[in-house]
Scaffold this motif. Sequence first.
Motif, PDB file in Angstrom:
ATOM      1  N   VAL A 196       0.839  -1.195   0.000  1.00  0.00           N
ATOM      2  CA  VAL A 196       0.000   0.000   0.000  1.00  0.00           C
ATOM      3  C   VAL A 196       0.877   1.248   0.000  1.00  0.00           C
ATOM      4  O   VAL A 196       2.015   1.220   0.497  1.00  0.00           O
ATOM      5  CB  VAL A 196      -0.958   0.062   1.217  1.00  0.00           C
ATOM      6  N   ASP A 197       0.356   2.326  -0.545  1.00  0.00           N
ATOM      7  CA  ASP A 197       1.047   3.612  -0.553  1.00  0.00           C
ATOM      8  C   ASP A 197      -0.011   4.698  -0.451  1.00  0.00           C
ATOM      9  O   ASP A 197      -0.773   4.927  -1.380  1.00  0.00           O
ATOM     10  CB  ASP A 197       1.866   3.785  -1.838  1.00  0.00           C
ATOM     11  N   TYR A 198      -0.068   5.345   0.708  1.00  0.00           N
ATOM     12  CA  TYR A 198      -1.089   6.357   0.955  1.00  0.00           C
ATOM     13  C   TYR A 198      -0.560   7.785   0.757  1.00  0.00           C
ATOM     14  O   TYR A 198      -1.152   8.742   1.246  1.00  0.00           O
ATOM     15  CB  TYR A 198      -1.632   6.216   2.381  1.00  0.00           C
ATOM     16  N   THR A 199       0.538   7.924   0.049  1.00  0.00           N
ATOM     17  CA  THR A 199       1.121   9.254  -0.162  1.00  0.00           C
ATOM     18  C   THR A 199       0.138  10.191  -0.854  1.00  0.00           C
ATOM     19  O   THR A 199      -0.021  11.355  -0.444  1.00  0.00           O
ATOM     20  CB  THR A 199       2.405   9.147  -1.003  1.00  0.00           C
ATOM     21  N   GLU A 200      -0.499   9.710  -1.903  1.00  0.00           N
ATOM     22  CA  GLU A 200      -1.423  10.552  -2.670  1.00  0.00           C
ATOM     23  C   GLU A 200      -2.584  11.018  -1.809  1.00  0.00           C
ATOM     24  O   GLU A 200      -2.958  12.198  -1.845  1.00  0.00           O
ATOM     25  CB  GLU A 200      -1.945   9.768  -3.871  1.00  0.00           C
ATOM     26  N   GLN A 201      -3.140  10.118  -0.997  1.00  0.00           N
ATOM     27  CA  GLN A 201      -4.258  10.495  -0.124  1.00  0.00           C
ATOM     28  C   GLN A 201      -3.818  11.517   0.924  1.00  0.00           C
ATOM     29  O   GLN A 201      -4.549  12.466   1.230  1.00  0.00           O
ATOM     30  CB  GLN A 201      -4.836   9.261   0.572  1.00  0.00           C
TER      31      GLN A 201
END
Length: 345
Positions: free
Chosen positions: A314-319
Amino acid sequence: MTSQITTQLPLPPHFHPSKVGEIWRVPYQQRAAEAEAWTKQHNIKPAANDKTRICLLLIDVQNTFCIPGFELFVGGKSGLGAVEDNQRLCEFIYRNLGIITTIISTLDTHTATQIFHPIFWINSNGEHPTPAATTITPKDIDQGIWQVNPAVAHSITNSDYELLKKHAYHYLKQLSQNGKYPLIIWPYHSMLGGIGHALVPSIEEAIFFHNLARQTQTKFEIKGENPLTENYSILRPEVLLDFAQNPLAQKNINLIQQLLKFDAVIIAGQAKSHCVAWTIDDLLTEIQQIDPTLTQKVYLLEDCTSPVVVPGVVDYTEQADAAFSRFSTAGMHIIKSSATIAALF
């Protein structure tokens, strides 16, 4: 701001940036004596004298999130996000020691049997979900992919399994209807009584030093102990009402009121995409209901927080970035820890 120091202070000799990612014991009595001497050397006044009252709200700067190798270390894009964030955060606290009136630190607090931990759920083979790689939705229940583990009803609903299933299904539906993240199964973390629950030593030391130097009590806020709801935000749980529309958990009204009384609130901590973003979002909701111009008193330390990133998972950087952009548009200030805080007010 005549009673407050208006320039940044030097870093005290005891602070070693290289130790921020390590576990060690804070020598309280020694630091207390050094804080008293530091106060005299730099003419630091008690926080009670502050004309401009500034709060530093620290979100979950705990070992479980901030020490490499611990359960939910927030690596961010660099892979060392929380360590790098806390190096800057410690420096921010020490350099602005004479300006920060009050520090409030939140503590994510869990026990094993909670709705977001593996033990709560099983599949048809009796296997628990893989943490960090599993989300659970109402559709998963409908299709029989996951079900509540009957054994945990003993601890949570006095062995009433049907009641527990109703609670869980309602919870999943509320998350999807309210625009929240779906239920994420997390590794066991921030376990009450465990070393992961404790504050990162370097941050704990900086907070303690501030407490003694400014003669102002550090405040601690606990969140996350309710077994039937996540509690990313310190201001409210993810779901407030149960399936029968009875209170499941409460908003933290006292803290909301405290924060809004300060002249400025500065926010940092972990993780940018979850507990930090959700706390700021809830604060924004409260402000918009009272007086939208109050957003001008909120400052976000963008280089002292990182998003959840699990490479290949998972990668929540954009959110996280989208949330901070929205907060900025609403009137909150995005700043860096190197900013001269006194010049902002």
